[in-house]
Design an enzyme around this catalytic site. Structure first.
Site, mmCIF file in Angstrom:
data_model
loop_
_atom_site.group_PDB
_atom_site.id
_atom_site.type_symbol
_atom_site.label_atom_id
_atom_site.label_comp_id
_atom_site.label_asym_id
_atom_site.label_seq_id
_atom_site.Cartn_x
_atom_site.Cartn_y
_atom_site.Cartn_z
ATOM 1 N N LYS A 105 62.313 54.574 17.143
ATOM 2 C CA LYS A 105 61.370 56.086 16.086
ATOM 3 C C LYS A 105 62.650 55.780 14.945
ATOM 4 O O LYS A 105 61.954 56.185 13.604
ATOM 5 C CB LYS A 105 61.279 56.883 16.823
ATOM 6 N N SER A 124 59.710 63.940 20.915
ATOM 7 C CA SER A 124 60.639 63.579 19.662
ATOM 8 C C SER A 124 61.250 65.170 20.663
ATOM 9 O O SER A 124 60.150 65.214 21.044
ATOM 10 C CB SER A 124 60.265 63.911 18.547
ATOM 11 N N GLY A 184 66.653 54.584 19.429
ATOM 12 C CA GLY A 184 65.218 53.991 19.664
ATOM 13 C C GLY A 184 64.679 54.109 18.179
ATOM 14 O O GLY A 184 64.997 53.659 17.293
ATOM 15 N N HIS A 189 63.999 59.155 25.448
ATOM 16 C CA HIS A 189 65.300 58.844 25.733
ATOM 17 C C HIS A 189 65.690 58.437 27.284
ATOM 18 O O HIS A 189 66.716 57.721 27.632
ATOM 19 C CB HIS A 189 66.140 60.281 25.336
ATOM 20 N N LEU A 242 67.008 66.346 25.960
ATOM 21 C CA LEU A 242 65.408 64.570 26.091
ATOM 22 C C LEU A 242 64.426 64.284 27.435
ATOM 23 O O LEU A 242 64.208 64.994 27.200
ATOM 24 C CB LEU A 242 67.255 64.527 27.612
#
Ligand code: PAF
Length: 283
Positions: free
Chosen positions: A149, A185, A147, A37, A33
């Site tokens: 992303k 990430s 997310g 997150h 995490l």
């Protein structure tokens, strides 16, 4: 905060919360995490009475040559991060708990999964849709947080929830970046110092593409060329894909319209990273 390892355990806890009339937010994760997150947990905390974070490295969404075995796993650390963000329960099943020996049902989506990550990671979204459906069935959340992303993943999950009349709302949350622009990430942990520096080509390319679109560039190939040139200039970077597609269909277009998704996946050494921008006319 509890860490629950069984499906039955989560169902029992969820039933008690539902009986008390409480709303439930789910943050599905594969652990390792980071602040991305954490922003999802905060959004869930603000919107729901109870927050469940699932921590499960899902074997079904990794290809045979991908990093399933190497994927970072540290439930003690992840548990502490969740506790610090007021999470009520962490669901941390084993692969055997999720996929028993007789497991034989998969959720497969068409079209939307063909392009971008779906093209370079065959079977990936079948794994994602299957595990996310299972998590939704187990946790029965009112809201689930993902997310931006993983823009394609978010679009696919929203489509799946609508198509299959699932009883929850999917909430997309903005990309969280390091100070120098690199999108957060779990895979950033794989990067050597030189690779970490090289990885900045992703966010640089995203910024340049977005600036061009905002300045009125409507030729998808021109935006793509501009983004690719930035990445190709770094010897440690190898493009998996750079695509500028229609934001709604995820299909390639020559002339950009009102909704644009520019997404890229780039290998920095052997680490595959992704980033993107979304442009919606009028926003
Ligand atoms: O985005 C991820 O971390 C995973 O794809 C997800 C949604 C937790 C499913 O395994």
């Amino acid at each position: 905060m509890q860490i629950i390892e069984t499906v039955a355990g989560v169902k029992e806890q969820v039933a008690a919360w539902k009986a008390a009339g409480l709303t439930i937010g789910l943050v599905p994760t594969m652990g390792a995490l980071h602040e991305g997150h954490e922003s999802l947990m905060e959004a869930a905390r603000a919107a729901c009475d109870k927050v469940v974070v699932s921590v499960f490295v899902n074997p079904l969404q990794f290809g045979p040559d991908e990093d399933y075995d190497a994927y970072p796993r540290d439930i003690a650390r992840d548990g502490a991060v969740c506790a610090a963000h007021g999470v009520d329960a962490v669901f941390h099943p084993t692969p055997e708990e999720m996929y028993g020996p007789a497991f034989n049902t998969y959720v497969v989506m068409e079209a939307l999964t063909d392009a971008l990550c779906g093209a370079s990671r065959p079977g990936h979204f079948r794994g994602v849709c299957t595990v996310v459906t299972k998590l939704f069935n187990i946790v029965q959340p009112d809201f689930a947080f993902f997310g931006q992303k993983d823009a394609q993943q978010l679009a696919i999950i929203k489509r799946m929830v609508a198509d299959l009349n699932m009883n929850l709302k999917v909430v997309g949350c903005p990309i969280v970046r390091e100070e120098d622009g690199l999108a957060k990430s779990s895979r950033n942990a794989y990067l050597s110092p030189d690779e970490r520096q090289a990885a900045l080509v992703l966010s640089r390319a995203v910024r340049a593409g977005e600036a061009a679109v905002r300045a009125g560039e409507r030729d998808a190939a021109a935006v793509k060329r501009q983004m690719s040139a930035i990445i190709e200039a770094d010897p440690l970077a190898r493009i998996d894909y750079v695509e500028v597609v229609d934001g709604a269909t995820m299909q390639p277009v020559n002339t950009l319209g009102r909704s644009v998704l520019a997404a890229l996946a780039v290998y920095i050494g052997s680490t595959r990273l992704i980033d993107n921008f979304i442009y919606e006319e009028g926003e």
